[in-house]
Design a protein around this motif. Structure first.
Motif: not given
Length: 260
Positions: A230-253
């Motif tokens: 679990p610890v390594k998976a979270n780190k991998w997610m931060e290093d690899n998933m977040f750059p491709h799927y950045p966090l935050g609002d994409l649309k808010n009307t």
């Protein structure tokens, strides 16, 4: 209303929403599903919608969500949750209706239902758990699997020339006129959990105000499918998933006036 049961264990104090059942969750250690379940249960209680909320869960790791959150549930065929949710909300517009889908469900077999429900602006919430893999069926490549990511069906990593590009659903939802709110969050830290709860709360409020479709994507880890702790998976997610799927609002009307 008092929404939480306080559980004391030694020097630690835990809070559990009343809508969470006593059933032991089957999810793997480190999985995000349990955290998101808790947030949904808290929000439903805080909004006083315990008897007016209907969840729709299709095939996938969360197929047994009905076993953990004590609200009305409907089981949908693989990928068809938004179609079922559309019917429920149209027949019972006073209900708070949401789908709970993984990326293998929403972004593969359910792409049609997801995109068209959002394009129509159905007054539902789509909760989208994106861990970049088919977690339940053996860790196969999903549409959201990253380039070079190893899965059981891409043992040497995903190749763009062979497998195509990772499907980024958030921007697709955001460009549709029927969506009022599209956001991408995570639950790997306490701060992230708070942001995700805020996003989910806004999405549910939007649905009850008939503002259109709200999509809350939760970028998650799958330590079992990724073959990591679990610890390594979270780190991998931060290093690899977040750059491709950045966090935050994409649309808010939703304007500040409509939030009041």
């Amino acid at each position: 209303m008092e929404a939480k049961e306080i559980i004391e264990k030694g020097s630690k104090v835990y809070s559990r929403p009343k809508l969470l059942t006593d059933n032991t969750m089957h999810y793997c250690p480190g999985c995000s599903h349990g955290v998101v379940h808790k947030l949904i249960a808290e929000i439903v209680e805080e909004m006083g919608m315990e008897d007016k909320t209907i969840g729709v869960a299709p095939v996938g790791c969360a197929v047994f969500a009905y076993n953990y959150i004590d609200i009305d549930w409907i089981e949908a065929a693989h990928g068809r949750a938004p179609a079922i949710a559309t019917a429920v909300k149209r027949l019972m517009p006073d209900r708070m209706v949401f789908t709970y889908q993984g990326d293998g469900d929403l972004a593969a077999i359910g792409t049609c239902e997801s995109i068209h429900a959002a394009n129509r602006g159905e007054n539902i919430v789509i909760v989208f758990i994106n861990n970049g893999i088919y977690g339940m069926t053996g860790g196969q490549m999903a549409p959201t699997t990253l380039e070079g990511m190893v899965t059981s069906t891409t043992p040497y990593g995903r190749r763009i020339d062979l497998n195509g590009h990772p499907l980024n659903m958030g921007p697709l939802f955001a460009q549709l006129p029927g969506t009022c709110y599209v956001t991408r969050q995570a639950v790997h830290t306490p701060a992230a959990v708070r942001k995700t709860k805020k996003a989910l709360r806004q999405a549910f409020e939007n649905s009850m105000k008939s503002l259109g479709t709200s999509v809350v994507e939760v970028v998650s880890s799958c330590n079992s499918g990724w073959k990591m702790s679990p610890v390594k998976a979270n780190k991998w997610m931060e290093d690899n998933m977040f750059p491709h799927y950045p966090l935050g609002d994409l649309k808010n009307t939703v304007t500040s006036d409509s939030k009041k």
